[in-house]
Scaffold this active site. Structure first.
Site, PDB file in Angstrom:
ATOM      1  N   LYS A  32       0.752  -1.364   0.135  1.00  0.00           N
ATOM      2  CA  LYS A  32       0.095  -0.030   0.018  1.00  0.00           C
ATOM      3  C   LYS A  32       0.744   1.446  -0.119  1.00  0.00           C
ATOM      4  O   LYS A  32       0.647   2.208  -0.729  1.00  0.00           O
ATOM      5  CB  LYS A  32      -0.965  -0.073   1.236  1.00  0.00           C
ATOM      6  CG  LYS A  32      -2.015  -0.996   1.288  1.00  0.00           C
ATOM      7  CD  LYS A  32      -2.970  -1.024   2.515  1.00  0.00           C
ATOM      8  CE  LYS A  32      -3.611  -2.341   2.199  1.00  0.00           C
ATOM      9  NZ  LYS A  32      -4.459  -2.535   3.864  1.00  0.00           N
ATOM     10  N   GLN A  76      -4.057  -0.923   9.857  1.00  0.00           N
ATOM     11  CA  GLN A  76      -3.912  -2.290   9.330  1.00  0.00           C
ATOM     12  C   GLN A  76      -4.467  -3.094  10.198  1.00  0.00           C
ATOM     13  O   GLN A  76      -4.318  -3.560  11.419  1.00  0.00           O
ATOM     14  CB  GLN A  76      -2.379  -2.722   9.063  1.00  0.00           C
ATOM     15  CG  GLN A  76      -2.459  -3.955   8.294  1.00  0.00           C
ATOM     16  CD  GLN A  76      -3.070  -4.213   6.855  1.00  0.00           C
ATOM     17  OE1 GLN A  76      -3.149  -3.233   5.902  1.00  0.00           O
ATOM     18  NE2 GLN A  76      -3.752  -5.238   6.669  1.00  0.00           N
ATOM     19  N   ASP A 102     -10.233   3.686   4.527  1.00  0.00           N
ATOM     20  CA  ASP A 102     -10.896   2.305   4.471  1.00  0.00           C
ATOM     21  C   ASP A 102     -12.207   2.162   4.452  1.00  0.00           C
ATOM     22  O   ASP A 102     -12.996   1.221   4.169  1.00  0.00           O
ATOM     23  CB  ASP A 102     -10.289   1.671   5.605  1.00  0.00           C
ATOM     24  CG  ASP A 102      -9.238   0.733   5.345  1.00  0.00           C
ATOM     25  OD1 ASP A 102      -9.089   0.215   4.301  1.00  0.00           O
ATOM     26  OD2 ASP A 102      -8.423   0.311   6.257  1.00  0.00           O
TER      27      ASP A 102
END
Ligand code: NDP
Length: 291
Positions: A32, A76, A102
């Site tokens: 990412k 994460q 997200d």
């Protein structure tokens, strides 16, 4: 990106929080950061020790919420078990919704339900991007989504519904799953069970999106799933492990289109992290806070 920098005097900024040292998370986070930085954004990693407390994670997120050079925050998952049950949701709830790349914050989930989403979960967003770019017709088609998680199954179903697809959601209590799956024009598997969707789940010509990422390390399991001479067995022989989706690769022989694992939904998910970072940055600059 150049236009954004010219307008605002800095690139969009993404802050990624990684707690602990899970090898899989290390790989996801590295990919990412690499992708976002390669596109010209500022991508910064914030590490927390595996023994960090939930309060440490919350304090870090609040600090990033207040940092004006950070437009997107991504924590994460999974967080270390030591943070306790419910830690993840508490952390996601603490992220400023305007920086929630997200799309897990309840505010953003609510906007998605109402078809006025600003930031949507990256994996389902990537799946829809893939379908649209491949020119797969959605309107009036029947989609079956197997899996009802907050991060994949539910937002996937909503995105399809908003594109006039008729959606059926399935889960572990669904009765006669193969028959329902066989009625799908578009079948999405987000289950977390290697090779679960076999040929008898798939209508000939259907489009199959395989979201699952499962690492097999057990030889007996690999031999049960794959014939001798198959590519997956060869990879296992070389590396001692092999990546497999929730869809058995043989489905390729009956499906009209099937996303591969690896190399299908995964890279699209990462591309959507980049897109959401830029979206969050533009929304914050255009109207102060997006929310
Ligand atoms: P979850 O474990 O949160 O959800 C799994 C879902 O599958 C649940 O809704 C569960 O049903 C359902 N399920 C489990 N067993 C069965 C069964 N036998 N029959 C029917 N349904 C079943 O997983 P996630 O949604 O987080 O992830 C799913 C997969 O996608 C995983 O392999 C994960 O690694 C992968 N993934 C890939 C990403 C990518 O970038 N490509 C990103 C995110 C995830 P119930 O609710 O009834 O328990």
């Amino acid at each position: 990106m150049t236009a954004f920098i010219q307008r605002h005097g800095r690139p969009p900024g993404l802050g990624v929080v990684l707690a602990g040292h899970s090898p899989a998370s290390e790989v996801y986070v590295r990919n990412k950061l690499k992708t976002v930085a390669a596109a010209g954004c500022r991508a910064e990693l914030f590490r927390l020790d595996a023994t960090a407390a939930l309060d440490d994670a919350l304090a870090l997120v609040r600090r990033l919420n207040g940092d004006d050079t950070i437009d997107g925050i991504l924590v994460q998952s999974p967080l270390p078990d030591a943070m306790g049950a419910g830690a993840e949701q508490e952390v996601f709830d603490t992220i400023d919704p305007a920086k929630d790349v997200d799309g897990f914050h309840p505010f953003n989930v609510g906007l998605l339900v109402q078809k006025r989403a600003r930031l949507v979960a990256c994996t389902p967003l990537g799946c829809v991007e893939l379908l649209e770019r491949e020119g797969i017709a959605l309107r009036g088609k029947h989609a079956v989504v197997i899996g009802r998680s907050d991060i994949v199954g539910k937002p996937m179903a909503l995105l399809l519904l908003h594109r006039d697809t008729t959606v059926t959601m399935c889960h572990s209590r669904t009765v006669d799953l193969p028959a329902i799956a066989r009625s799908a024009d578009i079948l999405v598997a987000a289950i977390g069970r290697p090779g679960f969707v076999t040929r008898d789940f798939v209508k000939p010509g259907a489009t199959v999106i395989d979201v699952g990422i499962n690492t097999l390390t057990d030889r007996a399991e690999v031999e049960r799933l794959f014939a001798e001479g198959s590519r997956k067995r060869a990879v296992f022989g070389e590396k001692g492990s092999v990546l497999i989706g929730d869809v058995h690769p043989d489905v390729d022989e009956v499906a009209g289109a099937l996303t591969p694992v690896p190399g299908g939904v995964g890279p699209l998910t990462i591309a959507m992290v980049l897109r959401n970072t830029v979206t969050a940055a533009e929304q914050r600059k255009d109207g102060g806070r997006a929310i």
